[in-house]
Design a protein around this motif. Structure first.
Motif, PDB file in Angstrom:
ATOM      1  N   ILE A  31       3.697   4.526 -17.976  1.00  0.00           N
ATOM      2  CA  ILE A  31       2.532   3.849 -17.392  1.00  0.00           C
ATOM      3  C   ILE A  31       1.435   4.872 -17.098  1.00  0.00           C
ATOM      4  N   GLN A  32       1.806   6.010 -16.549  1.00  0.00           N
ATOM      5  CA  GLN A  32       0.810   7.046 -16.271  1.00  0.00           C
ATOM      6  C   GLN A  32       0.167   7.543 -17.560  1.00  0.00           C
ATOM      7  N   GLU A  33       0.967   7.635 -18.623  1.00  0.00           N
ATOM      8  CA  GLU A  33       0.425   8.057 -19.918  1.00  0.00           C
ATOM      9  C   GLU A  33      -0.554   7.023 -20.459  1.00  0.00           C
ATOM     10  N   LEU A  34      -0.212   5.748 -20.331  1.00  0.00           N
ATOM     11  CA  LEU A  34      -1.124   4.688 -20.782  1.00  0.00           C
ATOM     12  C   LEU A  34      -2.426   4.692 -19.990  1.00  0.00           C
ATOM     13  N   LYS A  35      -2.330   4.966 -18.695  1.00  0.00           N
ATOM     14  CA  LYS A  35      -3.545   5.033 -17.868  1.00  0.00           C
ATOM     15  C   LYS A  35      -4.468   6.144 -18.345  1.00  0.00           C
ATOM     16  N   GLU A  36      -3.889   7.286 -18.675  1.00  0.00           N
ATOM     17  CA  GLU A  36      -4.701   8.409 -19.144  1.00  0.00           C
ATOM     18  C   GLU A  36      -5.280   8.113 -20.526  1.00  0.00           C
ATOM     19  N   ILE A  37      -4.499   7.454 -21.377  1.00  0.00           N
ATOM     20  CA  ILE A  37      -4.988   7.101 -22.713  1.00  0.00           C
ATOM     21  C   ILE A  37      -6.170   6.149 -22.623  1.00  0.00           C
ATOM     22  N   ILE A  38      -6.032   5.109 -21.807  1.00  0.00           N
ATOM     23  CA  ILE A  38      -7.114   4.110 -21.743  1.00  0.00           C
ATOM     24  C   ILE A  38      -8.354   4.696 -21.082  1.00  0.00           C
ATOM     25  N   ARG A  39      -8.167   5.676 -20.210  1.00  0.00           N
ATOM     26  CA  ARG A  39      -9.316   6.367 -19.611  1.00  0.00           C
ATOM     27  C   ARG A  39     -10.140   7.070 -20.679  1.00  0.00           C
ATOM     28  N   LEU A  40      -9.485   7.453 -21.772  1.00  0.00           N
ATOM     29  CA  LEU A  40     -10.143   8.173 -22.859  1.00  0.00           C
ATOM     30  C   LEU A  40     -10.712   7.250 -23.935  1.00  0.00           C
ATOM     31  N   SER A  41     -10.712   5.946 -23.694  1.00  0.00           N
ATOM     32  CA  SER A  41     -11.236   4.990 -24.669  1.00  0.00           C
ATOM     33  C   SER A  41     -12.701   5.284 -25.007  1.00  0.00           C
ATOM     34  N   PRO A  42     -13.098   5.009 -26.251  1.00  0.00           N
ATOM     35  CA  PRO A  42     -14.498   5.213 -26.638  1.00  0.00           C
ATOM     36  C   PRO A  42     -15.385   4.074 -26.149  1.00  0.00           C
ATOM     37  N   SER A  43     -16.656   4.399 -25.935  1.00  0.00           N
ATOM     38  CA  SER A  43     -17.648   3.376 -25.596  1.00  0.00           C
ATOM     39  C   SER A  43     -19.022   3.889 -25.996  1.00  0.00           C
ATOM     40  N   SER A  44     -19.949   2.982 -26.242  1.00  0.00           N
ATOM     41  CA  SER A  44     -21.298   3.369 -26.640  1.00  0.00           C
ATOM     42  C   SER A  44     -21.924   4.246 -25.562  1.00  0.00           C
ATOM     43  N   ILE A  45     -22.516   5.347 -25.947  1.00  0.00           N
ATOM     44  CA  ILE A  45     -23.110   6.392 -25.105  1.00  0.00           C
ATOM     45  C   ILE A  45     -22.164   6.854 -23.996  1.00  0.00           C
ATOM     46  N   ASN A  46     -20.865   6.632 -24.192  1.00  0.00           N
ATOM     47  CA  ASN A  46     -19.862   6.980 -23.173  1.00  0.00           C
ATOM     48  C   ASN A  46     -20.137   6.222 -21.877  1.00  0.00           C
ATOM     49  N   SER A  47     -20.565   4.963 -22.027  1.00  0.00           N
ATOM     50  CA  SER A  47     -20.994   4.157 -20.877  1.00  0.00           C
ATOM     51  C   SER A  47     -19.871   3.827 -19.899  1.00  0.00           C
ATOM     52  N   GLN A  48     -18.648   3.633 -20.410  1.00  0.00           N
ATOM     53  CA  GLN A  48     -17.475   3.395 -19.568  1.00  0.00           C
ATOM     54  C   GLN A  48     -17.718   2.282 -18.530  1.00  0.00           C
ATOM     55  N   SER A  49     -18.165   1.151 -19.004  1.00  0.00           N
ATOM     56  CA  SER A  49     -18.547   0.048 -18.109  1.00  0.00           C
ATOM     57  C   SER A  49     -17.351  -0.823 -17.753  1.00  0.00           C
ATOM     58  N   TRP A  50     -16.251  -0.204 -17.351  1.00  0.00           N
ATOM     59  CA  TRP A  50     -14.999  -0.938 -17.222  1.00  0.00           C
ATOM     60  C   TRP A  50     -14.188  -0.577 -15.990  1.00  0.00           C
ATOM     61  N   LYS A  51     -13.222  -1.415 -15.725  1.00  0.00           N
ATOM     62  CA  LYS A  51     -12.167  -1.135 -14.759  1.00  0.00           C
ATOM     63  C   LYS A  51     -10.889  -1.728 -15.325  1.00  0.00           C
ATOM     64  N   PHE A  52      -9.787  -0.986 -15.227  1.00  0.00           N
ATOM     65  CA  PHE A  52      -8.492  -1.429 -15.740  1.00  0.00           C
ATOM     66  C   PHE A  52      -7.524  -1.509 -14.555  1.00  0.00           C
ATOM     67  N   THR A  53      -7.007  -2.695 -14.301  1.00  0.00           N
ATOM     68  CA  THR A  53      -6.103  -2.897 -13.167  1.00  0.00           C
ATOM     69  C   THR A  53      -4.685  -3.083 -13.681  1.00  0.00           C
ATOM     70  N   PHE A  54      -3.806  -2.150 -13.351  1.00  0.00           N
ATOM     71  CA  PHE A  54      -2.403  -2.218 -13.754  1.00  0.00           C
ATOM     72  C   PHE A  54      -1.614  -2.912 -12.648  1.00  0.00           C
TER      73      PHE A  54
END
Length: 203
Positions: A31-54
């Motif tokens: 789970i910790q590995e998946l959290k770190e992976i999803i944190r590294l997801s790509p987005s336009s201009i690195n906008s990161q307009s998200w929140k992921f709730t596990f």
């Protein structure tokens, strides 16, 4: 555990699980590995307009399952539920990028995105969250974790249960391990896709 598999093999292995083994949980390390992976997801201009709730708490998971229409059973059986939310407060987003992005990226947003209506800006923000979905599903497959992306939710109820402020639920992904009796798995029900020639154009 799948090891040394080509991406094509992973694509053939993964499917949208309909039934999970409720007695088999994903390890905290994974789970910790998946959290770190999803944190590294790509987005336009690195906008990161998200929140992921596990969500692993069974009581909260059941609450969310109850407002998930036909997805209730798989959510209750799955090891975890991951809720993907988009930032829904434009002022909050602009503050975030001003503090974290280089001037060129902020200028791109101001010149090409901010000129739109609030609805158009929020649509652009939500598109970035959808980019992270494919990244996440592929990561799960690489770790031999099954997944079920789902939009069949009462989104506003999710927002209330999770007490989201400034964010809006878009969709969720149940993750865990397939039930051997799941009739939707590729070994039982071969994948159905359109012919390559119909959907791929080479110029």
């Amino acid at each position: 555990m799948i090891t040394d598999m080509k991406f094509l093999d992973l694509a053939k292995w993964r499917y949208t699980a309909k039934k999970y083994n409720p007695n088999k949980k994903i390890s905290e390390e994974q789970i910790q590995e998946l959290k770190e992976i999803i944190r590294l997801s790509p987005s336009s201009i690195n906008s990161q307009s998200w929140k992921f709730t596990f969500v692993s708490d069974e009581n909260v998971k059941r609450e969310l399952a109850r407002v998930s229409y036909f997805n209730e059973q798989k959510i209750n059986e799955a090891s975890h539920l991951v809720v993907f939310s988009a930032i829904d407060d434009i002022e909050l987003f602009e503050k975030q990028i001003a503090e974290n992005l280089p001037e060129g990226s902020v200028n791109y947003y101001n010149q090409f995105v901010k000129i739109g209506s609030d609805a158009e800006i929020k649509s652009w923000l939500q598109h970035q969250v959808y980019l992270s979905l494919g990244f996440f599903l592929s990561a799960c497959a690489s770790m031999s974790i099954d997944s079920s992306p789902m939009e069949g939710l009462k989104n506003e109820e999710y927002d209330k249960i999770l007490q989201l402020k400034g964010y809006k639920t878009l969709f969720a992904v149940a993750i865990g391990y397939r039930n051997p009796e799941d009739s939707n798995q590729p070994s039982t029900k071969p994948k159905s896709r359109l012919p390559l020639e119909q959907i791929i154009q080479a110029i």
